[in-house]
Design an enzyme around this catalytic site. Structure first.
Site, PDB file in Angstrom:
ATOM      1  N   TYR A  44       0.799  -1.235   0.000  1.00 24.83           N
ATOM      2  CA  TYR A  44       0.000   0.000   0.000  1.00 24.83           C
ATOM      3  C   TYR A  44       0.828   1.279   0.000  1.00 24.83           C
ATOM      4  O   TYR A  44       0.290   2.364  -0.194  1.00 24.83           O
ATOM      5  CB  TYR A  44      -1.004   0.000   1.162  1.00 24.83           C
ATOM      6  CG  TYR A  44      -0.454   0.428   2.503  1.00 24.83           C
ATOM      7  CD1 TYR A  44       0.382  -0.400   3.220  1.00 24.83           C
ATOM      8  CD2 TYR A  44      -0.782   1.669   3.030  1.00 24.83           C
ATOM      9  CE1 TYR A  44       0.879  -0.002   4.434  1.00 24.83           C
ATOM     10  CE2 TYR A  44      -0.288   2.075   4.257  1.00 24.83           C
ATOM     11  CZ  TYR A  44       0.541   1.239   4.953  1.00 24.83           C
ATOM     12  OH  TYR A  44       1.039   1.635   6.161  1.00 24.83           O
ATOM     13  N   LYS A  45       2.150   1.167   0.253  1.00 20.19           N
ATOM     14  CA  LYS A  45       2.980   2.354   0.064  1.00 20.19           C
ATOM     15  C   LYS A  45       4.305   1.945  -0.557  1.00 20.19           C
ATOM     16  O   LYS A  45       4.337   1.005  -1.309  1.00 20.19           O
ATOM     17  CB  LYS A  45       3.113   3.183   1.327  1.00 20.19           C
ATOM     18  CG  LYS A  45       3.610   2.472   2.575  1.00 20.19           C
ATOM     19  CD  LYS A  45       3.638   3.487   3.717  1.00 20.19           C
ATOM     20  CE  LYS A  45       4.495   3.016   4.844  1.00 20.19           C
ATOM     21  NZ  LYS A  45       4.492   3.969   5.946  1.00 20.19           N
ATOM     22  N   HIS A  90      -4.078   3.439  17.813  1.00 18.06           N
ATOM     23  CA  HIS A  90      -3.691   3.995  16.503  1.00 18.06           C
ATOM     24  C   HIS A  90      -3.770   5.512  16.580  1.00 18.06           C
ATOM     25  O   HIS A  90      -4.535   6.056  17.388  1.00 18.06           O
ATOM     26  CB  HIS A  90      -4.648   3.484  15.416  1.00 18.06           C
ATOM     27  CG  HIS A  90      -4.052   3.530  14.028  1.00 18.06           C
ATOM     28  ND1 HIS A  90      -3.988   4.687  13.279  1.00 18.06           N
ATOM     29  CD2 HIS A  90      -3.468   2.560  13.264  1.00 18.06           C
ATOM     30  CE1 HIS A  90      -3.405   4.414  12.115  1.00 18.06           C
ATOM     31  NE2 HIS A  90      -3.068   3.147  12.080  1.00 18.06           N
ATOM     32  N   GLY A  91      -3.022   6.207  15.718  1.00 18.53           N
ATOM     33  CA  GLY A  91      -3.182   7.657  15.568  1.00 18.53           C
ATOM     34  C   GLY A  91      -4.565   7.927  14.978  1.00 18.53           C
ATOM     35  O   GLY A  91      -5.134   7.057  14.317  1.00 18.53           O
ATOM     36  N   ASP A  92      -5.075   9.135  15.191  1.00 15.92           N
ATOM     37  CA  ASP A  92      -6.445   9.390  14.719  1.00 15.92           C
ATOM     38  C   ASP A  92      -6.485   9.877  13.265  1.00 15.92           C
ATOM     39  O   ASP A  92      -7.475  10.441  12.817  1.00 15.92           O
ATOM     40  CB  ASP A  92      -7.145  10.408  15.637  1.00 15.92           C
ATOM     41  CG  ASP A  92      -6.434  11.751  15.640  1.00 15.92           C
ATOM     42  OD1 ASP A  92      -5.413  11.889  14.935  1.00 15.92           O
ATOM     43  OD2 ASP A  92      -6.898  12.661  16.353  1.00 15.92           O
ATOM     44  N   ASP A 205       5.909  -0.587 -34.780  1.00 14.07           N
ATOM     45  CA  ASP A 205       6.749  -1.250 -33.766  1.00 14.07           C
ATOM     46  C   ASP A 205       7.785  -2.136 -34.462  1.00 14.07           C
ATOM     47  O   ASP A 205       7.701  -3.363 -34.410  1.00 14.07           O
ATOM     48  CB  ASP A 205       5.807  -2.068 -32.855  1.00 14.07           C
ATOM     49  CG  ASP A 205       6.530  -2.804 -31.751  1.00 14.07           C
ATOM     50  OD1 ASP A 205       7.666  -2.422 -31.423  1.00 14.07           O
ATOM     51  OD2 ASP A 205       5.949  -3.779 -31.221  1.00 14.07           O
TER      52      ASP A 205
HETATM   53  C1  SPV Z   1       5.351  -4.807 -26.322  1.00 11.62           C
HETATM   54  O1  SPV Z   1       4.543  -4.418 -25.454  1.00 11.62           O
HETATM   55  O2  SPV Z   1       5.919  -4.041 -27.085  1.00 11.62           O
HETATM   56  C2  SPV Z   1       5.667  -6.241 -26.442  1.00 11.62           C
HETATM   57  C3  SPV Z   1       4.679  -7.228 -26.005  1.00 11.62           C
HETATM   58  O3  SPV Z   1       6.717  -6.554 -26.943  1.00 11.62           O
HETATM   59  S1  SPV Z   1       3.764  -7.680 -27.404  1.00 11.62           S
HETATM   60  O4  SPV Z   1       3.183  -6.475 -27.975  1.00 11.62           O
HETATM   61  O5  SPV Z   1       2.747  -8.619 -26.995  1.00 11.62           O
HETATM   62  O6  SPV Z   1       4.686  -8.310 -28.365  1.00 11.62           O
HETATM   63 MG    MG Z   2       7.726  -5.018 -27.922  1.00 11.33          MG
END
Ligand code: SPV
Ligand code: MG
Length: 433
Positions: A44-45, A90-92, A205
Site C-alpha cells: 500500500y505504500k 492507533h493515531g487518529d 513497432d
Molecule cells: C510490447 O509491449 O511491445 C511487447 C509485447 O513486446 S507484445 O506487444 O505482446 O509483443
Molecule cells: Mg515489444
C-alpha cells in the site's frame, strides 16, 4: 492480568510521533507490536527502506514493547482474531482516506470479542512529512530503484508490471491502488513497451524509434515515479550494440531489459506468422545474452530472454530447449509469449519448464489470454505478469470518440460529461517543495 495493547507499525523511520504513540499505548497495558511484513508495506505504500528483520530490531530495543508479531496484510483482522488484544491503539489520522475501510474493519472485529479501539491525536510535525518525502525521493535514485525488481521477485510469488509510455501514464501506474477485503493492491513495476512507445509517436513497432528517443521515455518516467522499470529491448540489436544498451540502462536505474530471440526486421509478436519474422539461432542469441551478462556492473540488473517459439509456431520442444539454453547462457529470467486466447500452451510450457528449473523467474504478457487471473498464472509458477498495452488501448478509443463528437456537434458541450476536470488531473502531479 495485564491487558494486551496492539499497535500496528509499518514505518522504517522511528520518530518522536511513533515513540509518543507507543508510550501512550503502554499506559493501557502490555504493548504487542504488529510489525508489517515487507510485502504488507509494499502493498500500500513504498518498498520499505529497512527490511522486516532490521525494523524488528528497532522495535525490540524499546522498553515499552513487550512482544512483536508479524502483520502480513494491511488488514488487522487475522492478527486481531489470533491474539484477541484488549485494545488496538492507533493515531487518529486514519478516519478518512485510504485507511478508513481498514479502520472500520478493526472496529467491527474488536466488537465481535469485546475489544476496544483507542485513538490518540496524530502528530502532524511537518518534519515527519518531509522525512517521508525525502526517503521517497531517495528511493527513486538509480541504485535504489534498480534493485527493487529483484527484491519484489524475492518477496512476492507474483509481481505485476503495467505499461507506461509517458510521465502521465507513469503517474497512473505509480499511484493506482485498490483496497479490497482489507488488503491493498498496486502495480509493482512499469513496462516500457516498444509497441506503445512507438504507437505514442505514431510509428510502427519495428525497432524504428531509436534508443535516444526511447531513453527519453525512460527519463520522463524516472523523473516522476519510484517504481522499478522493465524495458522492452526488442531484439537487443547486434550483440556489439546490445552491450552498450545494457550499460546505459543499468546506469539509468532500469531494473531489467527483456530481449526477444528474433533477428532482422522485427515486427510485433501479435502479428504472429501473418508477417515474415525470423527467429535467431540458439547459438547467436545465447552469445548475445552472455555478452550482456558479462558487461553488467551490478547483480541487481536483470537480462530476461524472451522466447518467440510459440508465436512463430515452432513447437513446445523448441521453446523449452531454447529457454533452458538461455538460462544456461546466463539469462536472469525468461519470458514465454503466446498470442492464443487459450492459455494451454503457456501453462504446458511453464509446468514443464518448472520440472527442471524451479527458480528462474518466468515472465508472461497475457494480452490474448486475458481471461486468466493473477492467481491462475501464479499457480503455474509464473513470477512476473506484464499488462503490456492496456493504458494505451484505453486512451485511443476515448480520444477518438471525443474528437468525433466535437466535430459532429460543432461544440464541445456534448463531451463535457465524459471528461475529467483539469483540476483533478493537476492534483495527480506532484510539485517539488
Ligand atoms: C510490447 O509491449 O511491445 C511487447 C509485447 O513486446 S507484445 O506487444 O505482446 O509483443
Ligand atoms: Mg515489444
Amino acid at each position: 492480568m495485564a491487558k494486551t495493547v496492539y499497535v500496528a507499525v509499518s514505518t522504517d523511520i522511528l520518530h518522536g510521533g511513533h515513540i509518543q504513540l507507543i508510550k501512550n499505548a503502554a499506559t493501557l497495558g502490555d504493548v504487542m507490536i504488529g510489525l508489517f511484513t515487507d510485502e504488507a508495506v509494499a502493498s500500500y505504500k513504498r518498498y520499505p527502506l529497512l527490511d522486516y528483520e532490521e525494523r524488528k530490531k528497532i522495535f525490540e530495543s524499546l522498553k515499552e514493547v513487550k512482544c512483536i508479531v508479524p502483520q502480513e496484510t494491511l488488514s488487522f483482522k487475522p492478527n486481531l482474531l489470533k491474539y484477541k488484544p484488549d485494545y488496538v491503539v492507533h493515531g487518529d489520522n486514519w478516519k478518512e482516506g485510504v485507511l478508513s475501510p481498514v479502520r472500520n474493519e478493526v472496529i467491527e472485529v474488536l466488537k465481535s470479542y469485546g475489544g476496544e479501539l483507542v485513538e490518540f491525536p496524530y502528530s502532524s510535525n511537518p518534519v515527519y512529512k518531509k522525512l517521508d518525502s525525502y526517503f521517497r525521493d531517495q528511493s527513486s535514485l538509480p541504485d535504489q530503484r534498480r534493485a527493487k525488481l529483484r527484491k519484489m521477485l524475492a518477496m512476492k510469488p507474483v509481481v505485476t508490471a503495467m505499461e507506461a509510455h509517458s510521465g502521465l501514464t507513469g503517474l497512473i501506474v505509480e499511484k493506482t491502488v485498490v483496497y479490497e477485503e482489507g488488503g491493498a493492491h498496486q502495480y509493482d513495476a512499469m513496462w516500457i513497451s516498444s509497441l506503445c512507445d512507438s504507437t505514442d509517436k505514431g510509428k510502427p513497432d519495428i525497432e524504428l524509434v531509436d534508443m535516444t528517443s526511447r531513453f527519453q521515455t525512460i527519463d520522463e518516467l524516472m523523473e516522476v515515479t519510484t517504481k522499478p522499470i522493465v524495458f522492452d529491448g526488442d531484439t537487443g540489436g547486434r550483440t556489439e550494440h546490445f552491450v552498450y544498451l545494457v550499460r546505459s540502462l543499468e546506469r539509468m536505474g532500469v531494473s531489467a531489459v527483456i530481449i526477444e530471440d528474433k533477428t532482422g526486421l522485427k515486427k510485433n509478436s501479435l502479428f504472429g506468422t501473418e508477417v515474415e519474422q525470423t527467429q535467431d539461432t540458439i547459438e547467436n542469441f545465447c552469445a548475445k545474452i552472455s555478452a550482456g551478462e558479462k558487461v553488467k556492473r551490478t547483480n541487481d540488473f536483470m537480462i530476461i530472454a524472451r522466447c518467440e517459439s510459440l508465436i512463430l509456431e515452432q513447437g513446445m520442444e523448441d521453446a523449452l530447449e531454447r529457454c533452458h539454453a538461455y538460462v544456461d547462457a546466463g539469462a536472469d529470467g525468461i519470458m514465454i509469449h503466446s498470442r492464443k486466447k487459450d492459455p494451454a500452451e503457456i501453462y504446458e510450457f511453464c509446468d514443464r519448464f518448472r520440472k527442471t528449473d524451479s527458480t528462474t523467474p518466468i515472465v508472461v504478457v497475457p494480452t490474448s489470454f486475458c481471461h486468466e487471473t493473477l492467481e491462475d498464472l501464479s499457480s503455474h509458477g509464473i513470477n512476473l505478469v506484464i499488462y503490456a498495452n492496456q493504458l494505451m488501448r484505453a486512451a485511443v478509443p476515448a480520444m477518438q470518440e471525443v474528437a468525433e463528437t466535437i466535430l459532429k456537434n460543432h461544440r464541445s458541450e456534448e463531451v463535457e460529461g465524459e471528461l475529467m476536470p483539469f483540476g483533478k488531473i493537476i492534483r495527480m502531479i506532484d510539485e517539488l517543495e
